[in-house]
Design an enzyme around this catalytic site. Structure first.
Site, mmCIF file in Angstrom:
data_model
loop_
_atom_site.group_PDB
_atom_site.id
_atom_site.type_symbol
_atom_site.label_atom_id
_atom_site.label_comp_id
_atom_site.label_asym_id
_atom_site.label_seq_id
_atom_site.Cartn_x
_atom_site.Cartn_y
_atom_site.Cartn_z
ATOM 1 N N SER A 72 -6.658 7.851 4.826
ATOM 2 C CA SER A 72 -7.506 6.660 4.893
ATOM 3 C C SER A 72 -7.017 5.571 3.940
ATOM 4 C CB SER A 72 -8.941 7.001 4.481
ATOM 5 O OG SER A 72 -9.444 8.035 5.243
ATOM 6 N N HIS A 77 -5.106 6.858 12.049
ATOM 7 C CA HIS A 77 -6.327 6.952 11.249
ATOM 8 C C HIS A 77 -7.536 7.052 12.168
ATOM 9 C CE1 HIS A 77 -9.285 5.013 8.207
ATOM 10 N NE2 HIS A 77 -9.300 6.332 8.123
ATOM 11 N N GLU A 83 -6.965 3.574 14.033
ATOM 12 C CA GLU A 83 -6.015 2.601 13.473
ATOM 13 C C GLU A 83 -4.629 3.246 13.553
ATOM 14 O OE1 GLU A 83 -8.282 -0.113 10.124
ATOM 15 O OE2 GLU A 83 -7.787 1.931 9.531
ATOM 16 N N ASN A 105 -11.309 -0.013 6.194
ATOM 17 C CA ASN A 105 -11.840 0.389 4.893
ATOM 18 C C ASN A 105 -11.601 -0.661 3.809
ATOM 19 O OD1 ASN A 105 -12.962 2.737 5.787
ATOM 20 N ND2 ASN A 105 -11.265 4.051 5.177
#
Ligand code: 3HC
Length: 690
Positions: A408, A429, A441, A479
Site C-alpha cells: 500500500s 494494489h 491501482e 491512500n
C-alpha cells in the site's frame, strides 16, 4: 437508408439492420435511419412483417452516451419507437448480446421479441443517474408487471433471456436468430393485427385496483433516500405507468428524464463511465500486448492474500496461495471457503461452481510452489526487508513470471531492485475486501515494461476489477489523498468539530460512512502503532488508543458500540476528551457548519490530487475520480473529487484553500500551482491532458 441502418427484403419480410459498431448506440443518424426504414416498409405493399436486428456483437446497447450531454437532436427516440409501435405490420425485435436502455426500449415498442439464449436485457439508466426516457418505465410494467419492472429499473441490472421469457419480456428463445426472427415475423403477419405494448393492461391491472401496492414496491426496490436524484424519479415514472393513461405517463417519464439528463448528477455519472474506460486504455508502443496469464500465485494468506487468491479462483484461474505458516494457510483457505459457502446459501453460487473454485485453489508452505505461475502477487507483511527477500527468491524460483506486489505504501522501485529483472515488476494494489472492492491501482514502477503493465491491466479486468494505472509515490493516489483527509479530520476535531458532526457532514455529502466511523471499523490501533514507530503523534487518535479505545473491536473508539452492533453512538466521554485536548493545546474551539466541514476535509484532498496530477502520478483527473469512487466511497453522483471540484469551479476552490491555509497555518493547504494556473485560465482539471 444510411450506412448505419440497412433495409433488406427476405420475401415478404423486411429486415432492418442497425450497424453502428461497437455497440449499436442510438446516435441521431441511427434514429433517423430507423425512422426512415419504418416509414418505407409501412408503405410497401409487398411487405407483411418487419424484423429489427443488429449487426456485430450486440443488439442496441442504449442511447449514445456521448450525445446525452449535448443539445438533443431530432428525431427523438420516443418518436421513433412510437412509429415502430404504431406500424400496422408486426415488428419483431431480434435480440442478441446486450439489449440495454434505449435498445430494450426499441424492443419494447416492437410487437414481439425473440432472442438468443445468451442475450441480456436491461434498463441500466439508473447507473448513469437517469431513468429510461423512451417509454421504458411505461411499457416494461405493461409487459412484465410492476414487480419485475421496479426491480429492473431501480437496480439497473440486466436479466437473462430465459428469465425474460418467463416474465413475458421475450416471446421466444431461438438457436438461429436471423432465420428464426424472419420465420416468427412471417407467422405473426398471418395472425393479423399485432398487439401494441401500450394497449396491454393485464399485468398492471391488479396494481391499478390497489395503488398502495406500488408504495410497497418503491420501498422495497428504491431503498432509503441517499442523495441520488434518479431513484425517486424512477419510482414516480413507474407509478405513472399504473395510475395514468399511457400518453400522460410517457409525457411524465420524458419530463423526468430530461430534467435528470440535463442535471449535474447524470453529467457526473457520464464522466465516470468515460473515465473508467479511459483508465483502462494504455497507449502502448506498436506490437506490445498483454501476456496471457493461465496460472497465478499469491504470497501471503492473510486477509489481503486470501482475498486476492479468491479473486483468481472466482474468475476461473488456477491459483496457488503460499504462506510460510501452515496455520495461516488453513485460516486463509477457511475464510475463502466460508465466503463461497455463504454465497451458495444465498443462492448466488451453485454448489458445482463452488467445487470448481475449490479445485482451482491450492495451498503450499514452500515458496517453490509458485514455479509454474505466470503471475505472482505478493501480499506478505508490509515490511521492505521481507518483501525484498521474497522478490529476490522469486527471481530464481519463477524466472519468467511477472512479479506484482500488493504493497500500500512501500517504494516499488526499491522492491524491484531486489530482482535481476525490474522490468517485470509492478504493483497491483487491491482494496479490502479484495473480492468485493472493484478498484485495483496498477502501479507502474520506473522500469516496468509496457507489456508487463498491459498484463497488469488485463488481468485486473479478467478479475472483474476496475484497473487504474498510477505511478510510484508514498500511498500512490488513493491512500496519499486519504492521508490528507485523515490529518484534516484530526485538525477539525481539535479546532471545534465533534466526531458525529464530521461524520454526519460527510454522509450527508454522500459517503457511505464518515471518517471517524471508518477509523473505528478499521481499528485505530494500527495507525497508532505506526505513528509510535515513526515518533509521530495525532493527539486525539493517540489519546483514544491510550484509553484502550481501538474502535469497534473494543466496542469503543470515536464512538461507542453496543455489543454485537456496528452502529456508532455518540459518546460524551470522547467528546469531553476532545474538548479537554483542545484546551490543553491552547486551541480555542469554534463551531463548524456541515458545508465548512466538507470543504475543510475535501478541498485539501483535491489540492493533493492536483499535485498528484502535476507530478504525473495519475495520468488524468478522471483516473483520480475512478479511484475515489471505486475504492473510497466517494459518491458516484458527484463524479469523484476532481470532477466535483471542476463542477464547483476552481476559482472558488483556490480561494477557499487560501482561506483554509490562513486559518490553519498549514502551508500545504495553499492552492497547488496547478489549481492556481487552471483557475486563472478559467479551465478545469478535466482539461489537463496526460
Ligand atoms: N453509448 C456510446 N458508447 C457506448 C455505449 C453507449 N450507450 N455503450 C458502450 N459504449 C462504448 C464504450 O464507451 C466503449 O468505447 P471505447 O472502446 O471507445 O472505450 C465501447 O462502446 C465498448 O464498451 P465497453 O468497453 O464497455 O464494452 P463491454 O463489452 O465491456 O460492455 C456494454 C458492453 C455492456 C454495452 C457496456 O458498454 C455498457 O454497459 N454500456 C452502457 C449501456 C447503457 O448504459 N445504456 C443506456 C444508455 S442511456 C439510454 O439508453 C437512455 C434512454 O433511455 C433514452
Amino acid at each position: 437508408m444510411t450506412d448505419l441502418v440497412r433495409l433488406e427484403r427476405d420475401g415478404d419480410v423486411a429486415v432492418i439492420t442497425i450497424d453502428n459498431p461497437p455497440v449499436n448506440a442510438l446516435k441521431a443518424e441511427v434514429r433517423a435511419g430507423l425512422l426512415a426504414a419504418i416509414a418505407a416498409v409501412q408503405d410497401d405493399s409487398r411487405i407483411g412483417a418487419v424484423v429489427i436486428r443488429c449487426a456485430g456483437r450486440t443488439f442496441v446497447a442504449g442511447a449514445d452516451i456521448s450525445e446525452l450531454g449535448k443539445p438533443a437532436m431530432q428525431p427523438y427516440l420516443p418518436d421513433v419507437i412510437e412509429a415502430i409501435e404504431t406500424c400496422p405490420k408486426p415488428v419483431v425485435a431480434a435480440l442478441h448480446g446486450t439489449a440495454l436502455g434505449g435498445g430494450l426500449e426499441i424492443a419494447l415498442g416492437c410487437h414481439y421479441r425473440v432472442a438468443l439464449a445468451a442475450t441480456r436485457l436491461g434498463l441500466p439508466e439508473i447507473k448513469l443517474g437517469l431513468i429510461p426516457g423512451a417509454g421504458g418505465t411505461q411499457r416494461l410494467p405493461r409487459l412484465v408487471g410492476p414487480e419485475t419492472a421496479f426491480a429492473m429499473v431501480l437496480s439497473g441490472e440486466p436479466i437473462g433471456a430465459e428469465e425474460a421469457q418467463t416474465r413475458g419480456l421475450v416471446d421466444a428463445i431461438v438457436p438461429d436468430l436471423d432465420a428464426a426472427a424472419v420465420a416468427f415475423a412471417r407467422k405473426a403477419a398471418a395472425r393479423g393485427q399485432p398487439p401494441r405494448t401500450r394497449d396491454r393492461s393485464e399485468a398492471i391491472a391488479p396494481y391499478g385496483a390497489d395503488p398502495a401496492g406500488l408504495d410497497a414496491l418503491a420501498a422495497k426496490h428504491a431503498g432509503r433516500p441517499d442523495g441520488r436524484a434518479a431513484p425517486p424519479a424512477a419510482v414516480e415514472a413507474l407509478k405513472a405507468a399504473v395510475t395514468l393513461p399511457f400518453e400522460e405517463g410517457i409525457a411524465r417519464e420524458r419530463a423526468l428524464f430530461v430534467a435528470l439528463r440535463d442535471g449535474p448528477q447524470s453529467a457526473a455519472y457520464r464522466h465516470l463511465f468515460a473515465a473508467e474506460r479511459a483508465a483502462m486504455r494504455l497507449d502502448l508502443p506498436a506490437g506490445v500486448a498483454a501476456r496471457r496469464i493461465g496460472r497465478a500465485a499469491v504470497i501471503g494468506a492473510g486477509t489481503m492474500g486470501a482475498g486476492i487468491a479468491a479473486c483468481f479462483a472466482n474468475a476461473g484461474l488456477p491459483v496457488v496461495m503460499v504462506d510460510v505458516s501452515a496455520e495461516s494457510l488453513a485460516r486463509g483457505r477457511d475464510t475463502i471457503e466460508k465466503t463461497w459457502a455463504a454465497a451458495v446459501q444465498r443462492g448466488k453460487l451453485t454448489a458445482a461452481e463452488m467445487e470448481r473454485r475449490r479445485a482451482l485453489l491450492t495451498t503450499a508452505t514452500d515458496l517453490a510452489a509458485v514455479a509454474g505461475a505466470e503471475l505472482v502477487v505478493e501480499a506478505a507483511v508490509e515490511d521492505m526487508a521481507v518483501k525484498r527477500d521474497v522478490f529476490a527468491a522469486l527471481d530464481t524460483i519463477a524466472p519468467d513470471a511477472i512479479l506484482a506486489t500488493n504493497t500500500s505504501y512501500l517504494d516499488i522501485d526499491a522492491i524491484a531492485a531486489a530482482t535481476r529483472r525490474p522490468g517485470r515488476v509492478l504493483g497491483l494494489h487491491f482494496f479490502s475486501p479484495a473480492t468485493v472492492m472493484r478498484l485495483v491501482e496498477v502501479v507502474r514502477a520506473a522500469e516496468t515494461d509496457p507489456e508487463v503493465l498491459a498484463t497488469g491491466v488485463a488481468i485486473a479486468r479478467t478479475l472483474g476489477k476496475v484497473p487504474v494505472v498510477v505511478g510510484v509515490c508514498h500511498g500512490f493516489v488513493g491512500n496519499r489523498m486519504l492521508r490528507v483527509r485523515t490529518t484534516e479530520t484530526e485538525r477539525l476535531l481539535l479546532a471545534g468539530a465533534l466526531p458525529y458532526e464530521i461524520d454526519a457532514a460527510l454522509t450527508e455529502f454522500g459517503f457511505p460512512m464518515g471518517p471517524c466511523a471508518v477509523g473505528d471499523l478499521a481499528g485505530l490501533d494500527i495507525a497508532w502503532r505506526m505513528r509510535k514507530a515513526q515518533g509521530a503523534r495525532a493527539e486525539i487518535a493517540d489519546r483514544l488508543c491510550e484509553a484502550g479505545r481501538f474502535g469497534q473491536k473494543t466496542g469503543r473508539g470515536y464512538f461507542r458500540y453496543e455489543p454485537g452492533s456496528r452502529t456508532p453512538i455518540r459518546d460524551p466521554e470522547v467528546e469531553a476528551l476532545i474538548v479537554a485536548t483542545s484546551a490543553t493545546l491552547g486551541i480555542t474551539r469554534r463551531p463548524f457548519t456541515a458545508d465548512e466541514i466538507v470543504e475543510r476535509l475535501l478541498f485539501p484532498m483535491v489540492n493533493e490530487g492536483a499535485r498528484i496530477l502535476a507530478e504525473g502520478i495519475a495520468r488524468r483527473a478522471g483516473d483520480i475520480d475512478v479511484i475515489w469512487v471505486n475504492g473510497y466511497g466517494f459518491p458516484a453522483y458527484r463524479g469523484g473529487p476532481m470532477h466535483w471540484a471542476d463542477a464547483i469551479g476552481l476559482p472558488r476552490v483556490r480561494d477557499r484553500l487560501t482561506a483554509i491555509a490562513a486559518e490553519t497555518g498549514e502551508a500545504s493547504h495553499a492552492p497547488a500551482p496547478l489549481v492556481v494556473e487552471l483557475a486563472a485560465a478559467g479551465r478545469g482539471f478535466a482539461s489537463v491532458a496526460s
